[in-house]
Design a protein around this motif. Sequence first.
Motif, PDB file in Angstrom:
ATOM      1  N   ASP A 298      50.765  41.095  47.437  1.00  0.00           N
ATOM      2  CA  ASP A 298      50.043  42.371  47.371  1.00  0.00           C
ATOM      3  C   ASP A 298      50.463  43.186  46.149  1.00  0.00           C
ATOM      4  O   ASP A 298      49.635  43.866  45.525  1.00  0.00           O
ATOM      5  CB  ASP A 298      50.302  43.185  48.647  1.00  0.00           C
ATOM      6  N   GLN A 299      51.745  43.114  45.812  1.00  0.00           N
ATOM      7  CA  GLN A 299      52.215  43.839  44.619  1.00  0.00           C
ATOM      8  C   GLN A 299      51.579  43.284  43.356  1.00  0.00           C
ATOM      9  O   GLN A 299      51.159  44.042  42.482  1.00  0.00           O
ATOM     10  CB  GLN A 299      53.740  43.731  44.531  1.00  0.00           C
ATOM     11  N   TYR A 300      51.497  41.951  43.237  1.00  0.00           N
ATOM     12  CA  TYR A 300      50.871  41.357  42.064  1.00  0.00           C
ATOM     13  C   TYR A 300      49.399  41.751  41.953  1.00  0.00           C
ATOM     14  O   TYR A 300      48.867  41.909  40.851  1.00  0.00           O
ATOM     15  CB  TYR A 300      50.980  39.834  42.124  1.00  0.00           C
ATOM     16  N   ARG A 301      48.754  41.913  43.097  1.00  0.00           N
ATOM     17  CA  ARG A 301      47.319  42.194  43.091  1.00  0.00           C
ATOM     18  C   ARG A 301      47.023  43.674  42.839  1.00  0.00           C
ATOM     19  O   ARG A 301      46.090  44.010  42.115  1.00  0.00           O
ATOM     20  CB  ARG A 301      46.704  41.756  44.423  1.00  0.00           C
ATOM     21  N   THR A 302      47.814  44.561  43.440  1.00  0.00           N
ATOM     22  CA  THR A 302      47.503  45.993  43.371  1.00  0.00           C
ATOM     23  C   THR A 302      48.287  46.728  42.291  1.00  0.00           C
ATOM     24  O   THR A 302      47.814  47.732  41.760  1.00  0.00           O
ATOM     25  CB  THR A 302      47.773  46.651  44.725  1.00  0.00           C
ATOM     26  N   ARG A 303      49.502  46.257  41.966  1.00  0.00           N
ATOM     27  CA  ARG A 303      50.333  46.949  40.972  1.00  0.00           C
ATOM     28  C   ARG A 303      50.881  45.955  39.961  1.00  0.00           C
ATOM     29  O   ARG A 303      52.083  45.665  39.949  1.00  0.00           O
ATOM     30  CB  ARG A 303      51.483  47.690  41.672  1.00  0.00           C
ATOM     31  N   PRO A 304      50.029  45.409  39.106  1.00  0.00           N
ATOM     32  CA  PRO A 304      50.508  44.426  38.128  1.00  0.00           C
ATOM     33  C   PRO A 304      51.441  45.069  37.112  1.00  0.00           C
ATOM     34  O   PRO A 304      51.218  46.195  36.671  1.00  0.00           O
ATOM     35  CB  PRO A 304      49.218  43.930  37.475  1.00  0.00           C
ATOM     36  N   ASP A 305      52.487  44.348  36.764  1.00  0.00           N
ATOM     37  CA  ASP A 305      53.471  44.802  35.768  1.00  0.00           C
ATOM     38  C   ASP A 305      53.390  43.861  34.572  1.00  0.00           C
ATOM     39  O   ASP A 305      53.913  42.762  34.598  1.00  0.00           O
ATOM     40  CB  ASP A 305      54.877  44.798  36.373  1.00  0.00           C
ATOM     41  N   TYR A 306      52.717  44.336  33.515  1.00  0.00           N
ATOM     42  CA  TYR A 306      52.487  43.486  32.353  1.00  0.00           C
ATOM     43  C   TYR A 306      53.723  43.377  31.450  1.00  0.00           C
ATOM     44  O   TYR A 306      53.703  42.596  30.494  1.00  0.00           O
ATOM     45  CB  TYR A 306      51.299  44.016  31.548  1.00  0.00           C
TER      46      TYR A 306
ATOM     47  N   THR B  90      46.824  39.988  35.359  1.00  0.00           N
ATOM     48  CA  THR B  90      45.971  40.534  36.412  1.00  0.00           C
ATOM     49  C   THR B  90      45.747  39.487  37.493  1.00  0.00           C
ATOM     50  O   THR B  90      45.360  38.358  37.205  1.00  0.00           O
ATOM     51  CB  THR B  90      44.629  40.985  35.809  1.00  0.00           C
TER      52      THR B  90
END
Length: 355
Positions: free
Chosen positions: A190-198, A208
């Motif tokens: 869920d973190q990767y999907r909603t709050r991506p950290d580039y 993304t």
Amino acid sequence: MNSDDSQIPAQPLNPEPKLSVEGSDIASAPGSSLSQRVADLQRIEQELRQEIAALQATKKTLLDQISSSQAALGRMVQESLTQLEQRKQTLQIAVEQLERRQDRIRNEMKTTFAGVSQDLAIRVQGFKDYLVGSLQDLAAAAEQLDLVPQQIPSETVVIKEAMASSEALTPAFAAQGFQEQANQIQKLLDQYRTRPDYYGPPWQLRRTFEPIHAERAAYWFFTQGGKGALRSMGSRLQNILVASSIISVLRSLYDDDLRPLILVNSPERLGEWRRGLQDCLGLARADFSPDRGVVLFEAPEPLAVKADRLLKDGYMPLVIVDETEDQISLSVLQFPLWLAFARDPQAPSSSYDRY
């Protein structure tokens, strides 16, 4: 003499005229001498000469002043022209810089729009593949209800059969004893999907992550239990993104003990996997090594030997098989974690070779 002549008054025979110079009247008196008159004339001449000399001096002074003014005006005009020329050159340079900046911005806009369009096309194609794959899975499941189980070959197994056998296994990540671990996995997805950290740390997903990717990763974790094949997303780039998310989650669980092993059948595709993992996980060249990090293989036999050695040394190998592998060796399926991408039978083979 007649009487008329006697009435005319007597007049002097030689009257002397009056001489007027500069408002002065030199009257000729009966007693004045000629020398006095000459002296007066000389004095007047001398005064006139002095006035002429003064006027000539004044004229020379005015001419000198006019020459100086003309020289100063010429210098001023020349300096003004020089300054105007410099300003003109400065403006020309500024205009050229603005034109180059305008061209660069236009090129960036074209590139950006092209990149956005390509990304949208990839997402639309991936969602389309997901829908088609889901329908095909439903149709295949309906057809398998009345099918007679077939014997699995002794040495190799086709990808579709590997998918069916993996679904029959007990999902380790979905077991009751692994509830805390399952919650941690779902939280990371869920973190990767909603709050991506580039710009996150290495081994953390930096791209993304769409819901379709999260569904594939969650299906592999919770339904297949970390062992199974996923239908290809339609391009190697999308498959690498899904694999990168799985690697990132497992890395958070096993830390340095996780050792991803990639099986691809050509050096060109191995290079694509290397570049894709570097881009998605922020890996460096040192992270691709037989002794640490990711290891790339072109044949299943050395991969199985490496994975078996890692298990004996206390590490956790993760076997990932590219979609171009039509068959999987049984030696690869014996390990606790493996992921294979199954090629869509309706898609042309050339579509899997684009990055």
